[in-house]
Design an enzyme around this catalytic site. Sequence first.
Site, short mmCIF file in Angstrom:
data_model
loop_
_atom_site.label_atom_id
_atom_site.label_comp_id
_atom_site.label_asym_id
_atom_site.label_seq_id
_atom_site.Cartn_x
_atom_site.Cartn_y
_atom_site.Cartn_z
N ASP A 197 33.67 31.74 41.97
CA ASP A 197 33.72 33.21 41.88
C ASP A 197 32.39 33.74 41.34
O ASP A 197 31.34 33.08 41.45
CB ASP A 197 34.93 33.61 41.00
CG ASP A 197 35.50 34.97 41.35
OD1 ASP A 197 34.91 35.98 40.95
OD2 ASP A 197 36.55 35.02 42.04
N TRP A 202 35.54 38.65 49.14
CA TRP A 202 34.69 39.83 49.27
C TRP A 202 35.17 40.86 48.27
O TRP A 202 36.19 41.50 48.48
CB TRP A 202 34.81 40.37 50.69
CG TRP A 202 33.92 41.51 51.04
CD1 TRP A 202 33.76 42.69 50.39
CD2 TRP A 202 33.06 41.57 52.18
NE1 TRP A 202 32.87 43.49 51.04
CE2 TRP A 202 32.42 42.83 52.15
CE3 TRP A 202 32.77 40.69 53.23
CZ2 TRP A 202 31.51 43.22 53.12
CZ3 TRP A 202 31.88 41.08 54.20
CH2 TRP A 202 31.25 42.35 54.14
N ASP A 203 34.42 41.02 47.20
CA ASP A 203 34.85 41.88 46.09
C ASP A 203 34.11 43.22 46.13
O ASP A 203 33.09 43.37 46.83
CB ASP A 203 34.53 41.13 44.78
CG ASP A 203 35.38 41.56 43.61
OD1 ASP A 203 36.09 42.57 43.73
OD2 ASP A 203 35.32 40.89 42.56
N ASN A 231 33.63 46.35 43.03
CA ASN A 231 34.14 46.66 41.70
C ASN A 231 33.81 48.04 41.14
O ASN A 231 33.77 48.21 39.93
CB ASN A 231 33.67 45.58 40.72
CG ASN A 231 34.48 44.32 40.91
OD1 ASN A 231 35.69 44.32 40.72
ND2 ASN A 231 33.83 43.25 41.32
N CYS A 255 39.06 41.98 48.40
CA CYS A 255 39.30 42.18 46.97
C CYS A 255 38.53 43.43 46.56
O CYS A 255 37.44 43.69 47.07
CB CYS A 255 38.77 40.96 46.20
SG CYS A 255 38.90 41.12 44.40
N ASP A 308 44.11 42.33 39.74
CA ASP A 308 43.53 41.56 38.64
C ASP A 308 44.56 41.29 37.56
O ASP A 308 44.31 40.51 36.64
CB ASP A 308 42.36 42.34 38.01
CG ASP A 308 41.07 42.10 38.77
OD1 ASP A 308 41.02 41.18 39.60
OD2 ASP A 308 40.10 42.84 38.52
C1 DGJ Z 1 37.17 41.43 40.20
C2 DGJ Z 1 38.07 40.50 40.93
O1 DGJ Z 1 39.29 41.09 41.18
C3 DGJ Z 1 38.23 39.21 40.12
O2 DGJ Z 1 39.13 38.37 40.74
C4 DGJ Z 1 36.89 38.57 39.98
O3 DGJ Z 1 36.41 38.16 41.23
C5 DGJ Z 1 35.91 39.53 39.32
N1 DGJ Z 1 35.87 40.80 39.99
C6 DGJ Z 1 34.53 38.96 39.28
O4 DGJ Z 1 33.60 39.83 38.82
#
Ligand code: DGJ
Length: 718
Positions: free
Chosen positions: A364, A475-476, A478, A524, A546
């Site tokens: 990850d 593929w995240d 955030n 993701c 999460d």
């Molecule tokens: C958010 C994701 O949902 C997590 O599973 C993990 O990949 C973190 N980001 C990593 O920064």
Amino acid sequence: MITFNAATKTFHLNAGDTSYIFYIDGDGAIVHLYYGPHLESADLIPLQDYRPLAFSPYHGEALSTHSPDVLMQEYPIHGIGDYSPSAVVVRNAQGNDITVLRYVSHTIAPGKPALSGLPATFAKADEAQTLAILMRDDLTGLEVTLYYTVFKDLPVIARSTSATNRGSAAITLEKLASLSVDFTDGPLDLCSFPGAHARERQFQRERLPFGRRVCESLRGYSSHQMNPAVILCDPTATETAGRAYGALLVYSGNFAAEVDVTQLRRTRLTLGIHPQTFRWHLAPGETFQAPEALIGCSDQGFGKLTHAFHDLMRQHLLPPKWVDTPRPILVNSWEAMFFNFNREKLLALGKTAAEHGIEMLVLDDGWFGHRDDDTTSLGDWTVNTAKLGGTMAQLSDDIHALGLKFGLWFEPEMVSEDSELFRAHPEWALQVPGRTRSLGRHQMVLDLSRPEVVDYLYSALESVVASARIEYIKWDANRHLTEVASATLPPERQGEVFHRYILGLYDLHNRLVKRFPEILFEGCSGGGGRFDAGMLYYCPQIWCSDNTNCLDRLAIQHGTSFFYPCSTMGAHVTVSDGLDFDTRFPVALAGTFGYELDLNQMPPEQLAKIPEQCKRFHELHHLVDQGDYYRLTSPMTDSVTAWMHVAKDQREFLLTCVVPIRDYAMYTRLRLPGLDPSLTYEDDAGNRYRGDVLMNYGFPLPPEYWSVKAFLWHFTAI
Ligand code: DGJ
């Protein structure tokens, strides 16, 4: 599947066991007549519900027959007397937004055309039929085409809309809904799926009052806060009874599901890109394609609606390669080590994983640039060879030598202030000159509306992925979007940036999926912040949340299950809840299944259980992936959460029951739907039950069930 009666100018869409009926009136307006369980005859015009009211403007003919305020509209137009939400709003060269679309022609063709640049359901010529209706506004030259696809044996219709400027002056689309439906069922309940980070898709049900209610996202993503899916249902509808209509958007950006209960107690649902953040400049000759929306109808409550959407997605939306392919059981480094890993730790994790039946190690966040926390390096997709003790290829080879597959995390859309990419291209971040750039998790969002940014990301990701044996990509994404403006677009096109961002995202996905067809992609966004049908077209699974506490997951997975197949829900066994290890397993088993904890730090008695759990997964996952899903109780209201996965041939099923709190014998039996009443089923302990007994008397829960615990029973027909 689709018929047209030329005498009455009536279209009848036979979608599975449902009918969807509308006609063209004398004025060329398209008037909706019915949506619901199948009708043999579409001859409904004489029965039409037409109640003229004072203050209802009329158009063309007389109020006694033709007021848009009263007639049910198939694709409501703007400015001539329909005061409910319009499906289309266009600012024309004169500066007004009055749009009058009238029927021009239609075609009915086998199969389903693709939607340019957008994810959408697909079907072969013998699996579906598509109706395309062309409408025109003679004054402005705007042409709108309504598409309806009916799939063989499925009570779901795919709809989309395109708009072309055939006039000589530029116009601005301010709204182009993917679908609009007028319901005359009387009072309806609205079910929606709001939430937050770590609390996604919490099922919510409310009685609709008169007036408008909007379920929406303005965050640039489909979002944790509201899913682009709604259900309208009879106030009495349950999991197994009553009329229920489900609609969802195949789209990952801003959306609005507008629901309006009118003076006539009709309910209009309009679903599409959110008009508040959308302005599309349409020069003469240009076409805009709105995303696809899916709408389904069940006369047996939510359960049947769920089966329809799960079947539709498995047959016509998810990447076909993965529909029946077992997903590898993975262990993910995130909750195991967060940023604090090195080569030795990863190999130690992989070794223990391989020894216990796990099949893939996913590396990850934290392997690139100099990223040891979340403040740096996004955008710099260069391998941190010091941290990994070698190249990605070397690490991957060593993981493979242990007998595991190897997966890798990316967050392609983002850039850190502390990154080589930002230093080289600060203008690639979304921003407004002269204003402060907002941060989220210390990062900015790249302007994916710019083709050169998408090109850069493609080559950066491609070179890492091509350099090593990689079988899986997570593929995240955030943070949500702010300062949504693009330096390369002219002022009149700034209202396009939100949507162009999503088109850039889809383009990037498309190119990578085509380049690496063997790789399993998992979507993701800080957990389940982009859990939508658009992403599922590229990624057959999406990290659900999460929040990996298995009790909190009950509500999250429950809400997700209404539309999205269980095989799409990323779910892992973790340490995060401190609950009994056995309790966590069945909840993760109801999704893609895997582990996200440091196997080398676990209590040995828990570690020793993993081989058996992996074995159970292999024995049972076909029921989760391909079976019909039944919600037996609700974690929102019931003290016990129970569900079933039933094989399509009804000869096998899995019953799961989770008791999240001590519950002193509230439930002693659970009635099990979806079985064959004439079969006898045997559970793993050899107990036998007739199907009719399980369905009507119910399955007797064991006496110890009132302790905090999860149960899993597997039944096969003898
Ligand atoms: C958010 C994701 O949902 C997590 O599973 C993990 O990949 C973190 N980001 C990593 O920064």
